[in-house]
Design a protein around this motif. Structure first.
Motif: not given
Ligand SMILES: Nc1ncnc2c1ncn2[C@@H]1O[C@H](COP(=O)(O)OP(=O)(O)OP(=O)(O)O)[C@@H](O)[C@H]1O
Ligand SMILES: [Mg+2]
Lengths: 281, 136, 140
Positions: A161, A193, A225, A267, C105-106, C110, C129
């Protein structure tokens, strides 16, 4: 030759004119020919014949535009080039031209205006050369440059990640573009991310590059991200502030190590299952 | 400023289905000259914006796609034309947020940032013409 | 034109919308209507809007995404937009369309994690995010 000699040659001494004519006729690399003020062909040399495949008797008296592509003819490119030569004395350019058999080649061209002693336009001298090979070389070099940029910009997965992209060397806007795309692609393919962009190996950052960095971060955010910029040296920090770039929404860290620390922290907070919460404090 | 046209397609821009076709054509022309995916996406997006403007604000018009070449460089040129009301103040319309409706007003200024060349001509009561080029 | 619809799936307390087809304007507007209706009817706590199948997002679609996020938020359901392709993200940034206030989100996985974390501790947005810069059109 039965065709009338162009005025300029006629004006010079007979001997010089003869030498001139021979030089032009003998040249086998440069197609050199003279044009009337209206752009009609008056002389023709061997190289011109070789390059364009027309024999002298086929082209003398014809308009220069017969060598141009149909589209260029429609846009009156010849007229524009001649006009520029007449106004500034010289036209220099490159473009596609058509041979007698219809095939195309890339030509380097110089057209010079010829004037008599009173400054009256009496015609043009045109020198042209087949530059197809050079053009091909240029394209290859451009491609190699592109390949090199990609090779010199590795994207590494440091941790699950977490991506790191160390940028070493000057960032021009072309390279910034590649960096941006590669990073975003890597974010998707590795499902990372957090990405750390380490710029400690970048000597200077100009407006364009700073903007590219900002755009990269914004694009990463849109994808879900986060980017951290690490290794911002004082000069670069100054540039960015001077450029009025709003760094308040950007995570920056002085060194790659600090950047990584921050990435790990992000994270661990993001992943709720953290079993080593102790270490993070 | 000189470029050579090697193929072209003209499309009416009157309904929403034309908008979809315009996007597809933009993609096709991009692929034809080998644009990278990012540049292709930028061009398709600009085409979508400007076609929509011609339909919504211009009361319908046409979109012309051309594959062009200049100095050995390949490009796609797209021209949007309508005979609608025109834009009274082009400077304002080109500003971010310069919308006459409650919309974002990002279509014109945004698409200018997505392409390499952008020309806008508009005359009140006569219509609007926008020309964009994306070079390889 | 087609009478296609974008499927809305219920997954526990969340709704999953996966756009796998080219989204024309009508489809987009319908989706907006249907989705808010479904949020109301199911009392969903969150919406995952998967746009990984989209090849372009222009200002119209961008606005629609923002509107969906805003509408569902008012109805107490967070929307997370997942799977935006890099080329689209770059294009949107270049245009100046940065989807203010939209959470991203990705991927679906996620996004789901994010929604769970958020509905559980609907206080701090840890690791979420959120596009914190609330741009308004006109301010670059
Ligand atoms: N083809 C056109 N004919 C007439 N007016 C136009 C045309 N294109 C744009 N305009 C005017 O210029 C303004 C700005 O256009 P722009 O595309 O930037 O924004 P918008 O269409 O209002 O919103 P958005 O594109 O962000 O959804 C429009 O509101 C409209 O008044
Ligand atoms: Mg618009």
């Amino acid at each position: 030759m039965s065709n009338p000699k162009p005025a300029m040659v006629r004006r010079s001494g007979e001997e010089t004119a003869e030498r001139y004519r021979m030089l032009i006729e003998q040249s086998d690399d440069l197609a050199i020919y003279l044009l009337s003020p209206s752009g009609h062909i008056e002389t023709w040399n061997k190289a011109a014949e070789k390059l364009k495949q027309y024999k002298a008797q086929e082209v003398i008296g014809k308009h220069l535009s017969i060598f141009y592509t149909k589209e260029d003819q429609e846009r009156k490119l010849v007229e524009k080039e001649l006009e520029e030569a007449a106004q500034t004395g010289k036209f220099e350019g490159s473009g596609w031209r058509v041979r007698k058999d219809g095939s195309r080649y890339w030509a380097d061209v110089i057209i010079s205006a010829l004037r008599d002693d009173d400054g009256k336009l009496i015609g043009f001298a045109k020198v042209s050369r087949d530059a197809s090979e050079r053009k091909r070389q240029e394209e290859i070099i451009e491609q190699q440059k592109q390949d090199l940029i990609e090779l010199s910009t590795p994207v590494m997965q440091l941790w699950e990640g977490i991506l790191v992209l160390p940028i070493i060397g000057t960032l021009d806007s072309q390279r910034s573009q590649v960096v941006m795309e590669r990073l975003l692609e890597a974010i998707v393919s590795t499902g990372s991310e957090v990405a750390i962009l380490d710029v400690s190996g970048v000597p200077t950052v100009d407006t364009m590059v700073a903007q590219h960095l900002m755009k990269t971060m914004e694009a990463a955010k849109l994808m879900g991200a986060e980017c951290i910029i690490s290794g911002i040296r004082p000069e670069i920090a100054q540039t960015m502030v001077h450029l009025g770039i709003d760094l308040s929404t950007v995570k920056t860290r002085s060194t790659l190590a600090r950047g990584l620390e921050e990435a790990l922290r992000t994270r661990q907070l993001a992943i709720v299952k953290s079993s080593r919460g102790e270490g993070a404090k | 400023m000189e470029s050579t046209v090697s193929q072209h397609t003209i499309l009416p821009a009157t309904s929403e289905s034309d908008l979809v076709t315009a996007r597809h054509l933009a993609r096709g022309y991009s692929k034809e000259i080998g644009l990278g995916l990012v540049d292709e996406t930028k061009l398709v997006t600009a085409v979508s914006e400007l076609t929509r403007n011609a339909i919504v604000h211009g009361g319908g018009g046409s979109v012309c796609f051309e594959q062009v070449e200049r100095d050995g460089r390949q490009g796609v040129r797209v021209t949007f034309e309508d005979h609608g009301p025109g834009i009274p103040d082009v400077t304002v319309a080109m500003l971010d947020g310069g919308s006459s409706t409650k919309s974002l007003g990002l279509g014109l200024p945004g698409s200018r940032r997505l392409v390499d060349e952008f020309e806008l001509h508009s005359e009140v009561g006569k219509g609007t013409k926008v020309m964009i080029v994306k070079w390889k | 034109m087609s009478v296609e619809r974008i499927p809305i799936l219920k997954m526990g307390e969340f709704l999953l919308v996966s756009i796998q087809t080219e989204l024309d304007d009508r489809l987009a507007v319908n989706l907006q209507k249907e989705l808010t209706a479904r949020v109301a009817e199911t009392g969903a706590r969150g919406v995952l809007l998967d746009i990984s199948g989209l090849d372009i997002v222009d200002s119209f679609l961008g606005r629609m995404i923002s509107t969906i996020a805003e509408m569902t938020r008012i109805m107490d359901a967070e929307t997370v937009v997942v799977g935006m392709k890099p080329a689209i993200a770059i294009t949107l940034v270049e245009m100046g369309l940065t989807l203010p206030g939209v959470v991203t989100a990705l991927n679906v996985e996620k996004g789901m994690e994010l929604l769970r974390a958020r509905t559980r501790a609907s206080g701090e947005g840890d690791g979420i995010h959120s596009l914190s810069t609330y741009h308004t059109a006109g301010h670059q």
